[in-house]
Design a protein around this motif. Structure first.
Motif, PDB file in Angstrom:
ATOM      1  N   ILE A 263      46.307  23.574  55.984  1.00 42.05           N
ATOM      2  CA  ILE A 263      46.400  24.392  57.192  1.00 42.05           C
ATOM      3  C   ILE A 263      45.262  24.040  58.159  1.00 42.05           C
ATOM      4  CG2 ILE A 263      46.235  26.740  58.092  1.00 42.05           C
ATOM      5  CD1 ILE A 263      47.566  27.689  55.523  1.00 42.05           C
ATOM      6  N   LYS A 264      44.063  23.876  57.609  1.00 40.75           N
ATOM      7  CA  LYS A 264      42.915  23.517  58.452  1.00 40.75           C
ATOM      8  C   LYS A 264      43.136  22.181  59.152  1.00 40.75           C
ATOM      9  CE  LYS A 264      39.416  26.110  55.858  1.00 40.75           C
ATOM     10  NZ  LYS A 264      38.176  26.034  55.053  1.00 40.75           N
ATOM     11  N   ASP A 265      43.728  21.240  58.423  1.00 43.75           N
ATOM     12  CA  ASP A 265      44.032  19.936  59.031  1.00 43.75           C
ATOM     13  C   ASP A 265      45.052  20.092  60.154  1.00 43.75           C
ATOM     14  OD1 ASP A 265      42.285  18.641  57.354  1.00 43.75           O
ATOM     15  OD2 ASP A 265      43.824  18.067  55.888  1.00 43.75           O
ATOM     16  N   GLU A 266      46.050  20.946  59.944  1.00 39.70           N
ATOM     17  CA  GLU A 266      47.066  21.174  60.974  1.00 39.70           C
ATOM     18  C   GLU A 266      46.440  21.826  62.219  1.00 39.70           C
ATOM     19  OE1 GLU A 266      50.140  23.512  59.242  1.00 39.70           O
ATOM     20  OE2 GLU A 266      50.949  21.875  58.015  1.00 39.70           O
ATOM     21  N   ILE A 267      45.526  22.771  61.981  1.00 39.61           N
ATOM     22  CA  ILE A 267      44.860  23.435  63.104  1.00 39.61           C
ATOM     23  C   ILE A 267      44.027  22.432  63.897  1.00 39.61           C
ATOM     24  CG2 ILE A 267      43.107  25.142  63.726  1.00 39.61           C
ATOM     25  CD1 ILE A 267      44.039  26.772  61.280  1.00 39.61           C
ATOM     26  N   ALA A 268      43.293  21.577  63.175  1.00 38.16           N
ATOM     27  CA  ALA A 268      42.468  20.579  63.841  1.00 38.16           C
ATOM     28  C   ALA A 268      43.311  19.650  64.707  1.00 38.16           C
ATOM     29  CB  ALA A 268      41.690  19.774  62.800  1.00 38.16           C
ATOM     30  N   THR A 269      44.448  19.235  64.200  1.00 37.37           N
ATOM     31  CA  THR A 269      45.345  18.360  64.954  1.00 37.37           C
ATOM     32  C   THR A 269      45.922  19.081  66.166  1.00 37.37           C
ATOM     33  OG1 THR A 269      45.942  17.162  62.934  1.00 37.37           O
ATOM     34  CG2 THR A 269      47.424  16.932  64.820  1.00 37.37           C
ATOM     35  N   LEU A 270      46.293  20.349  65.968  1.00 39.01           N
ATOM     36  CA  LEU A 270      46.891  21.141  67.047  1.00 39.01           C
ATOM     37  C   LEU A 270      45.917  21.323  68.209  1.00 39.01           C
ATOM     38  CD1 LEU A 270      48.991  24.340  66.637  1.00 39.01           C
ATOM     39  CD2 LEU A 270      46.945  24.439  68.041  1.00 39.01           C
ATOM     40  N   LEU A 271      44.620  21.429  67.907  1.00 39.25           N
ATOM     41  CA  LEU A 271      43.624  21.710  68.949  1.00 39.25           C
ATOM     42  C   LEU A 271      43.085  20.463  69.652  1.00 39.25           C
ATOM     43  CD1 LEU A 271      41.546  24.523  67.188  1.00 39.25           C
ATOM     44  CD2 LEU A 271      43.252  24.794  69.002  1.00 39.25           C
ATOM     45  N   ILE A 272      43.432  19.283  69.171  1.00 35.89           N
ATOM     46  CA  ILE A 272      42.925  18.040  69.773  1.00 35.89           C
ATOM     47  C   ILE A 272      43.192  17.956  71.279  1.00 35.89           C
ATOM     48  CG2 ILE A 272      43.267  15.532  69.870  1.00 35.89           C
ATOM     49  CD1 ILE A 272      43.452  15.529  66.822  1.00 35.89           C
ATOM     50  N   PRO A 273      44.411  18.277  71.746  1.00 32.95           N
ATOM     51  CA  PRO A 273      44.684  18.143  73.202  1.00 32.95           C
ATOM     52  C   PRO A 273      43.810  19.032  74.082  1.00 32.95           C
ATOM     53  CG  PRO A 273      46.729  18.365  71.944  1.00 32.95           C
ATOM     54  CD  PRO A 273      45.612  18.696  71.011  1.00 32.95           C
ATOM     55  N   TYR A 274      43.220  20.064  73.512  1.00 33.76           N
ATOM     56  CA  TYR A 274      42.427  20.992  74.326  1.00 33.76           C
ATOM     57  C   TYR A 274      40.991  20.516  74.533  1.00 33.76           C
ATOM     58  CZ  TYR A 274      46.395  24.073  73.580  1.00 33.76           C
ATOM     59  OH  TYR A 274      47.665  24.604  73.562  1.00 33.76           O
ATOM     60  N   ASP A 275      40.603  19.445  73.847  1.00 33.21           N
ATOM     61  CA  ASP A 275      39.297  18.800  74.050  1.00 33.21           C
ATOM     62  C   ASP A 275      38.154  19.821  73.984  1.00 33.21           C
ATOM     63  OD1 ASP A 275      37.600  16.662  74.482  1.00 33.21           O
ATOM     64  OD2 ASP A 275      37.656  16.853  76.662  1.00 33.21           O
ATOM     65  N   LEU A 276      38.111  20.578  72.901  1.00 33.61           N
ATOM     66  CA  LEU A 276      37.099  21.603  72.714  1.00 33.61           C
ATOM     67  C   LEU A 276      35.831  21.004  72.118  1.00 33.61           C
ATOM     68  CD1 LEU A 276      39.527  24.236  71.199  1.00 33.61           C
ATOM     69  CD2 LEU A 276      38.514  24.347  73.485  1.00 33.61           C
ATOM     70  N   SER A 277      34.669  21.450  72.599  1.00 31.60           N
ATOM     71  CA  SER A 277      33.406  20.942  72.080  1.00 31.60           C
ATOM     72  C   SER A 277      33.024  21.607  70.760  1.00 31.60           C
ATOM     73  CB  SER A 277      32.292  21.159  73.100  1.00 31.60           C
ATOM     74  OG  SER A 277      32.507  20.372  74.247  1.00 31.60           O
ATOM     75  N   HIS A 278      33.355  22.887  70.624  1.00 29.78           N
ATOM     76  CA  HIS A 278      33.059  23.628  69.398  1.00 29.78           C
ATOM     77  C   HIS A 278      34.270  24.484  69.042  1.00 29.78           C
ATOM     78  CE1 HIS A 278      28.632  22.902  69.771  1.00 29.78           C
ATOM     79  NE2 HIS A 278      28.906  22.964  71.053  1.00 29.78           N
ATOM     80  N   THR A 279      34.652  24.488  67.770  1.00 35.94           N
ATOM     81  CA  THR A 279      35.700  25.398  67.316  1.00 35.94           C
ATOM     82  C   THR A 279      35.262  26.028  65.995  1.00 35.94           C
ATOM     83  OG1 THR A 279      36.881  23.636  66.139  1.00 35.94           O
ATOM     84  CG2 THR A 279      37.582  24.110  68.397  1.00 35.94           C
ATOM     85  N   THR A 280      35.431  27.331  65.889  1.00 37.85           N
ATOM     86  CA  THR A 280      35.160  28.049  64.645  1.00 37.85           C
ATOM     87  C   THR A 280      36.384  28.906  64.331  1.00 37.85           C
ATOM     88  OG1 THR A 280      32.800  28.121  65.138  1.00 37.85           O
ATOM     89  CG2 THR A 280      33.602  29.611  63.434  1.00 37.85           C
TER      90      THR A 280
END
Length: 293
Positions: A263-280
């Motif tokens: 699930i964490k891997d899926e979340i990381a992939t999903l958020l790539i287009p948003y170009d976030l500097s920090h995600t928690t």
């Protein structure tokens, strides 16, 4: 889950450094030229440019500080120092614009005839120097550089006004054109600087950079197979470019660690287009009490 991306603003510092040295050098020339041409408009612009030089110097210093890596004192890094510079420079430019208006308005009623030939030479030089500095900064995307660019664009427009007035004064005895044009371009700059200041203040107050993007992130996270709810989602910006996301995600089933990793891997992939500097991202089990509620 935590993700951190270091931004590199070396190019930004170089651009601001160019603007600083050009502005300081030309400010000295302005003071000399204003004295030689007996032009109060040029002397007033020289004082204004002196303030610009101090602001750009501060921006250069704080921009270098903002490139430092995160440490125990500033766990998110130093990017917000660049934002602080944008806020200070915006305030200085608003104050400078008000000062220019206070000088120009009385001249509507008591215009003075300057040495037009000298004004033309200085104006051409002013357009070239400040135009080149503005061009260098136009490649920057940070709020700091955008605010500084308005400093330089104000100077470019100001020198265009001086050039136009000087050419007209060669043929027509109409010195009132000088304060009229000065008031016009100063109001134009003031409006745009205020807009940037509002944006800067919103970022300082940690307002959501884009409500539409925030809603889209929520919907994307809810679309994941094992996620039943998304709450305590916070999207804010460090400096106008580097955005931060934190969120709690509720799982719809109690799942083993291997599935959680997936699930964490899926979340990381999903958020790539948003170009976030920090995600928690925090995963919560069904019926688990959220400590932030």
């Amino acid at each position: 889950m935590h993700n951190h991306v270091h931004g590199d603003n070396n190019d930004s510092s170089k651009r601001i450094g160019w603007a600083f040295f050009l502005n300081v050098g030309f400010t000295i020339i302005e003071f000399i030229g204003g004295w030689l041409t007996n032009s109060t408009a040029i002397m007033a612009d020289a004082v204004h440019d002196l303030g610009d030089s101090l602001s750009i110097g501060l921006a250069w210093l704080l921009n270098k500080v903002s490139d430092k890596s995160a440490d125990e004192s500033f766990s998110y890094g130093y990017q917000r120092f660049s934002l602080l510079s944008a806020l200070i420079n915006g305030a200085v430019l608003v104050g400078g614009s008000i000062w220019v208006l206070s000088e120009a308005l009385p001249r509507l009623f008591n215009p003075q005839m300057p040495l037009a030939e000298g004004m033309i030479a200085l104006a051409i030089f002013g357009v070239l120097v400040n135009g080149f500095a503005a061009y260098k900064l136009s490649a920057g995307k940070s709020l700091n550089e955008r605010i500084l660019n308005w400093h330089l664009l104000e100077d470019v427009l100001g020198w265009f006004a001086v050039l136009i007035v000087a050419v007209i004064l060669l043929f027509v005895d109409l010195p009132i054109l000088d304060p009229v044009l000065s008031i016009g371009f100063t109001l134009f700059i003031l409006i745009n600087v205020v807009k940037n200041l509002v944006t800067t203040i919103r970022i300082f107050l940690q307002a959501t950079p884009d409500k539409t993007v925030r809603l889209k992130i929520i919907n994307d996270l809810k679309s994941l197979t094992y996620i039943s709810d998304v709450h305590h989602i916070h999207l804010w910006s460090l400096d106008g470019n580097n955005n931060v996301l934190t969120a709690h995600l509720t799982l719809n089933n109690s799942i083993d660690p291997l599935v959680q990793t997936k699930i964490k891997d899926e979340i990381a992939t999903l958020l790539i287009p948003y170009d976030l500097s920090h995600t928690t991202i925090e995963l919560e089990f069904p019926n688990e009490t959220c400590r932030d509620k």
